[in-house]
Scaffold this motif. Sequence first.
Motif, short mmCIF file in Angstrom:
data_model
loop_
_atom_site.label_atom_id
_atom_site.label_comp_id
_atom_site.label_asym_id
_atom_site.label_seq_id
_atom_site.Cartn_x
_atom_site.Cartn_y
_atom_site.Cartn_z
N PHE A 1 -8.56 3.29 -6.14
CA PHE A 1 -7.92 2.96 -4.87
C PHE A 1 -8.89 2.30 -3.91
CE2 PHE A 1 -5.24 6.62 -6.21
CZ PHE A 1 -4.01 6.00 -6.18
N GLN A 2 -8.33 1.52 -2.99
CA GLN A 2 -9.06 1.01 -1.84
C GLN A 2 -8.32 1.44 -0.59
OE1 GLN A 2 -8.99 -3.16 -2.96
NE2 GLN A 2 -11.17 -3.11 -3.44
N LEU B 1 -3.38 3.34 1.15
CA LEU B 1 -4.19 3.15 -0.06
C LEU B 1 -3.55 2.09 -0.94
CD1 LEU B 1 -4.89 6.88 -1.04
CD2 LEU B 1 -6.40 5.35 0.23
N SER B 2 -4.38 1.24 -1.53
CA SER B 2 -3.91 0.25 -2.49
C SER B 2 -4.67 0.42 -3.80
CB SER B 2 -4.13 -1.18 -1.96
OG SER B 2 -3.34 -1.43 -0.83
N PHE B 3 -3.98 0.15 -4.90
CA PHE B 3 -4.66 0.16 -6.18
C PHE B 3 -5.64 -1.01 -6.24
CE2 PHE B 3 -1.33 3.03 -7.51
CZ PHE B 3 -1.97 3.83 -8.45
N SER B 4 -6.84 -0.74 -6.74
CA SER B 4 -7.87 -1.77 -6.82
C SER B 4 -7.51 -2.84 -7.82
CB SER B 4 -9.22 -1.15 -7.21
OG SER B 4 -9.59 -0.15 -6.29
N PRO C 1 0.81 -1.21 0.00
CA PRO C 1 0.00 0.00 0.00
C PRO C 1 0.84 1.26 0.00
CG PRO C 1 -0.03 -1.02 2.16
CD PRO C 1 0.67 -1.98 1.25
N ILE C 2 0.23 2.34 -0.41
CA ILE C 2 0.85 3.66 -0.39
C ILE C 2 0.38 4.38 0.86
CG2 ILE C 2 1.08 5.86 -1.60
CD1 ILE C 2 0.32 4.34 -4.19
N PRO D 1 -5.50 8.01 -11.74
CA PRO D 1 -6.01 8.13 -10.36
C PRO D 1 -5.46 9.37 -9.66
CG PRO D 1 -5.27 5.90 -10.82
CD PRO D 1 -4.83 6.73 -11.97
N LEU D 2 -6.18 9.76 -8.62
CA LEU D 2 -5.89 11.02 -7.95
C LEU D 2 -6.02 10.87 -6.45
CD1 LEU D 2 -5.42 14.14 -8.36
CD2 LEU D 2 -7.90 14.35 -8.45
N VAL D 3 -5.09 11.51 -5.72
CA VAL D 3 -5.18 11.67 -4.27
C VAL D 3 -5.07 13.17 -3.98
CG1 VAL D 3 -4.13 11.16 -2.03
CG2 VAL D 3 -4.15 9.41 -3.84
N VAL D 4 -6.01 13.70 -3.21
CA VAL D 4 -6.01 15.13 -2.88
C VAL D 4 -6.02 15.27 -1.36
CG1 VAL D 4 -7.12 17.37 -3.20
CG2 VAL D 4 -7.36 15.60 -4.96
#
Length: 449
Positions: free
Chosen positions: A404-405, A439-442, A143-144, A336-339
């Motif tokens: 993401f999950q 977070l993990s990629f789905s 995971p990130i 994908p995006l994380v904000v």
Amino acid sequence: MNPARRCSSLLHRELAAVCRSSPGTHPEKPAPLKKSSLPRTRPFHTSVAHPPPTRSSSSPLLLGPLRVCQMGSSSSSRLFSTLAQTLSSAALTDPHVDADDYEYEQADPDALLRECEEVLRNRPPRMHRDFVTTRAGSLQNTPIRVMQWNILAQALGEGKDSFVRCPMEALNWSERKYLILEEILTYRPDVLCLQEVDHYFDTFQPVLASLGYQSSFCPKPCSPCLDVHNNNGPDGCALFFNRRRFQLLHTTHLRLSVMMLKTNQVAVVATLRCRLTGQVFCVAVTHLKARSGWEAFRSAQGAHLLQQLCDLTTQSHTEMDDENRTRVGESEEGIPLVVCGDFNAEPSEEVYRRFMTSPLGLDSAYKCLSEDGNTEPPYTSWKIRPSGESSSTLDYIWYSERAFQVDAVLRIPNEEQIGLNRLPSYHYPSDHLSLVCDLSFSQQPHRLM
């Protein structure tokens, strides 16, 4: 104009001046610390009653007798012995020089964490916070870890924010910087998003670079820090990422607008590629306008940011070749995006609803802590000012729900852990709590290695 008001280029000039006292060659590496000499880890904070601590008069445990480059502090500590030993003071006078281009002596994060704990040994212990597992992780998927935190600008904490129950001694930068670094080193995020950073060049960039982070900093054009006497320059948003794990593809600095007029709020957006899997995603960090009565203004800022993110993620997607698009596992929706950010907005505000209903398909990671999965934490900031006590949910980690999950989320401390005097305090350096999630990629791509 107030003589304290400076441009961000002042930071480069000051850093260059201070670093002239740094040694021109690398000193010999210090001998490893003996196990018996390591300081005892501070226990976790569990009670609310703490007498004001007595400041230590002894020197902290040091990694070695190295001269360091320090600013804004009278501390004699050598925590920053891993700072820019090879920085060229002449080159840093150029504001276009990227400090990440310089080589830093690599630091041991465990040793730095122990050093933080030793410096802070006479302060109350930090709050213990557990991770809440939200889904079973995959052995094939690392995971990130993402960390979001408004760290409280030093100039604002000492000069403008008026935390009436927080002693000024608790805000002294010579120790508060260790509290901030201790929090970061405790959770060791892969991606770190910070707001109210006014010690980027002299503290966070060099220290975190020595720990393997690459970064980008965008100051506010008219930072309120500049109106404070003896400030350290403007505050702004800073984005850090693990350079060993991610490759930087593109960085954008945004100045948010409202009705075509530029505002004082900014954002940093970075497009990253995982070096192992080839997965590509965008990370953004921002800090929206504060204070009540500015709800419509924040909503407009959020709308502008969302539009810019839509354009950037779509553009980044179209620029990738077919092979990379396959690895990302995306359609034409963009990457994908994380904000992350301090939105200064409760979930009841329009800007929150804008993000929840955006075509970008974003969701809030910290809703995973609630029983129904749809409710934000009761607070992410708790402070007491002359106007009264304020407990608010203002900080968020948004993520692309389709990509993401959420594997785990760091729990919000309870009222007893925070303490009667609220935040900031002797045991916590900011008026905002840090948010951390995994977070993990789905969808798993084909691995490069």
